[in-house]
Design a protein around this motif. Structure first.
Motif, PDB file in Angstrom:
ATOM      1  N   ASP A  52      44.520  12.512  -8.824  1.00  0.00           N
ATOM      2  CA  ASP A  52      45.066  12.886  -8.072  1.00  0.00           C
ATOM      3  C   ASP A  52      46.137  13.394  -6.692  1.00  0.00           C
ATOM      4  OD1 ASP A  52      46.703  10.156  -9.296  1.00  0.00           O
ATOM      5  OD2 ASP A  52      48.275  11.549 -10.521  1.00  0.00           O
ATOM      6  N   ARG A  53      45.503  14.726  -7.132  1.00  0.00           N
ATOM      7  CA  ARG A  53      45.747  15.810  -6.820  1.00  0.00           C
ATOM      8  C   ARG A  53      44.914  15.970  -5.115  1.00  0.00           C
ATOM      9  NH1 ARG A  53      46.432  19.790  -9.528  1.00  0.00           N
ATOM     10  NH2 ARG A  53      43.617  19.986  -9.649  1.00  0.00           N
ATOM     11  N   VAL A  54      43.618  15.700  -6.058  1.00  0.00           N
ATOM     12  CA  VAL A  54      42.171  15.868  -5.295  1.00  0.00           C
ATOM     13  C   VAL A  54      42.225  14.675  -4.227  1.00  0.00           C
ATOM     14  CG1 VAL A  54      39.917  17.000  -5.148  1.00  0.00           C
ATOM     15  CG2 VAL A  54      41.788  18.303  -6.668  1.00  0.00           C
ATOM     16  N   TYR A  55      41.961  13.862  -5.270  1.00  0.00           N
ATOM     17  CA  TYR A  55      41.618  12.258  -4.483  1.00  0.00           C
ATOM     18  C   TYR A  55      42.383  11.498  -4.001  1.00  0.00           C
ATOM     19  CZ  TYR A  55      37.103  13.867  -6.889  1.00  0.00           C
ATOM     20  OH  TYR A  55      35.862  14.231  -7.606  1.00  0.00           O
ATOM     21  N   THR A  56      43.203  10.858  -4.855  1.00  0.00           N
ATOM     22  CA  THR A  56      44.064   9.895  -4.766  1.00  0.00           C
ATOM     23  C   THR A  56      45.192  10.619  -3.039  1.00  0.00           C
ATOM     24  OG1 THR A  56      44.065   8.913  -6.275  1.00  0.00           O
ATOM     25  CG2 THR A  56      46.254   8.249  -5.271  1.00  0.00           C
ATOM     26  N   LEU A  57      46.248  11.595  -3.569  1.00  0.00           N
ATOM     27  CA  LEU A  57      46.529  12.028  -2.362  1.00  0.00           C
ATOM     28  C   LEU A  57      45.890  12.422  -1.373  1.00  0.00           C
ATOM     29  CD1 LEU A  57      49.263  14.051  -4.871  1.00  0.00           C
ATOM     30  CD2 LEU A  57      49.351  11.882  -3.593  1.00  0.00           C
ATOM     31  N   THR A  58      44.364  12.416  -1.162  1.00  0.00           N
ATOM     32  CA  THR A  58      44.160  13.085   0.579  1.00  0.00           C
ATOM     33  C   THR A  58      43.512  11.413   1.277  1.00  0.00           C
ATOM     34  OG1 THR A  58      42.136  13.500  -0.587  1.00  0.00           O
ATOM     35  CG2 THR A  58      43.042  15.617  -0.047  1.00  0.00           C
ATOM     36  N   ASP A  59      43.566  10.270   0.189  1.00  0.00           N
ATOM     37  CA  ASP A  59      43.046   9.237   0.780  1.00  0.00           C
ATOM     38  C   ASP A  59      44.084   8.735   2.261  1.00  0.00           C
ATOM     39  OD1 ASP A  59      42.529   7.136   1.584  1.00  0.00           O
ATOM     40  OD2 ASP A  59      42.117   6.477  -0.736  1.00  0.00           O
ATOM     41  N   PRO A  60      43.827   9.068   2.688  1.00  0.00           N
ATOM     42  CA  PRO A  60      44.652   8.333   4.058  1.00  0.00           C
ATOM     43  C   PRO A  60      45.467   6.747   4.143  1.00  0.00           C
ATOM     44  CG  PRO A  60      42.274   8.922   5.475  1.00  0.00           C
ATOM     45  CD  PRO A  60      42.763   8.785   3.521  1.00  0.00           C
ATOM     46  N   GLN A  61      44.618   5.767   3.223  1.00  0.00           N
ATOM     47  CA  GLN A  61      45.025   4.329   3.154  1.00  0.00           C
ATOM     48  C   GLN A  61      46.174   4.895   1.919  1.00  0.00           C
ATOM     49  OE1 GLN A  61      41.525   2.905   1.661  1.00  0.00           O
ATOM     50  NE2 GLN A  61      40.960   1.579   3.660  1.00  0.00           N
ATOM     51  N   VAL A  62      46.158   5.499   0.758  1.00  0.00           N
ATOM     52  CA  VAL A  62      47.254   5.625   0.167  1.00  0.00           C
ATOM     53  C   VAL A  62      47.990   5.654   0.812  1.00  0.00           C
ATOM     54  CG1 VAL A  62      47.703   7.181  -2.006  1.00  0.00           C
ATOM     55  CG2 VAL A  62      45.215   5.578  -1.786  1.00  0.00           C
ATOM     56  N   ARG A  63      48.209   7.275   1.669  1.00  0.00           N
ATOM     57  CA  ARG A  63      48.928   8.260   2.176  1.00  0.00           C
ATOM     58  C   ARG A  63      49.262   6.566   2.908  1.00  0.00           C
ATOM     59  NH1 ARG A  63      48.120  13.999   4.377  1.00  0.00           N
ATOM     60  NH2 ARG A  63      48.712  14.760   1.929  1.00  0.00           N
ATOM     61  N   GLN A  64      48.959   6.390   4.363  1.00  0.00           N
ATOM     62  CA  GLN A  64      49.568   5.102   4.833  1.00  0.00           C
ATOM     63  C   GLN A  64      50.586   4.259   4.317  1.00  0.00           C
ATOM     64  OE1 GLN A  64      49.528   5.582   8.023  1.00  0.00           O
ATOM     65  NE2 GLN A  64      50.632   3.231   8.860  1.00  0.00           N
ATOM     66  N   ALA A  65      50.133   3.335   2.654  1.00  0.00           N
ATOM     67  CA  ALA A  65      50.525   2.636   2.060  1.00  0.00           C
ATOM     68  C   ALA A  65      52.140   3.123   1.361  1.00  0.00           C
ATOM     69  CB  ALA A  65      49.671   1.775   0.704  1.00  0.00           C
ATOM     70  N   ALA A  66      51.687   4.308   1.176  1.00  0.00           N
ATOM     71  CA  ALA A  66      53.268   5.130   0.578  1.00  0.00           C
ATOM     72  C   ALA A  66      53.907   5.156   1.616  1.00  0.00           C
ATOM     73  CB  ALA A  66      52.027   6.376   0.039  1.00  0.00           C
ATOM     74  N   VAL A  67      54.366   5.397   2.951  1.00  0.00           N
ATOM     75  CA  VAL A  67      55.201   5.934   3.836  1.00  0.00           C
ATOM     76  C   VAL A  67      56.505   4.734   3.593  1.00  0.00           C
ATOM     77  CG1 VAL A  67      55.844   5.390   6.026  1.00  0.00           C
ATOM     78  CG2 VAL A  67      53.521   6.584   5.320  1.00  0.00           C
ATOM     79  N   PRO A  68      56.359   3.023   3.342  1.00  0.00           N
ATOM     80  CA  PRO A  68      57.201   1.902   3.277  1.00  0.00           C
ATOM     81  C   PRO A  68      58.780   2.395   1.880  1.00  0.00           C
ATOM     82  CG  PRO A  68      55.299   0.809   3.586  1.00  0.00           C
ATOM     83  CD  PRO A  68      54.917   2.475   3.918  1.00  0.00           C
TER      84      PRO A  68
END
Length: 177
Positions: free
Chosen positions: A18-34
């Motif tokens: 989660d810390r190294v791969y998922t949280l740094t993924d721009p797609q994951v970050r964008q999807a998390a905003v809403p």
């Protein structure tokens, strides 16, 4: 060439993945905003709804002390003690107090306060309204929903000169401790 994005940990712990791969993924970050925004709005709405702590009653209790917005069941043991004892809270905070009791004789005054706060919203800077009046307005909205439209409409029709005078004094800060 298609690339497969792995969303589960491979040779790492879930925390490392989660810390190294998922949280740094721009797609994951964008999807998390809403999702995060929706959750934050829900928490704020729930907090505002729960700040209404007054008890609704069918009639006044002679042992309670009347105030300008509610009756106080235990003035000497306020959750907001004043410097000289008793309650030190603003009258706008009464509806957030577990000692507050609201009965039909107060409905017109509270409906008028709600109406006045609605009007005040258009007359002052939004930041000022938000910091000084929004929480009190939210508690009155909660009360309005509990009492129902018919009771609230009747209460507005029953507003008298005393209600108007007291609400004007309250909004000017003349009644605060």
């Amino acid at each position: 060439m298609n690339t497969l994005h792995r969303r589960a940990p491979g040779q790492n712990s879930q925390a490392t993945h989660d810390r190294v791969y998922t949280l740094t993924d721009p797609q994951v970050r964008q999807a998390a905003v809403p999702v995060i925004a929706e959750a934050a709005e829900a928490v704020v709405a729930e907090a505002r709804a729960t700040v209404f702590a007054a008890e609704l009653r069918e009639e006044a209790d002679p042992a309670d002390q009347p105030t300008d917005t509610a009756d106080c069941h235990d003035y000497d043991n306020s959750p907001c003690p004043g410097p000289g004892g008793g309650c030190g809270a603003s009258f706008l905070m009464c509806l957030a107090c577990p000692n507050a009791r609201i009965h039909p004789a107060q409905h017109s005054r509270l409906a008028h306060l709600h109406h006045s706060l609605d009007n005040l919203r258009t007359a002052v800077h939004p930041g000022q309204w938000h910091s000084q009046w929004e929480d009190g307005h939210a508690r009155l909205e909660h009360l309005k929903s509990q009492l129902g439209t018919a009771v609230w409409t009747r209460a507005l029709a029953d507003v008298n000169d005393t209600d108007r005078e007291l609400i004007a004094l309250l909004l000017n800060g003349d009644l605060d401790p």
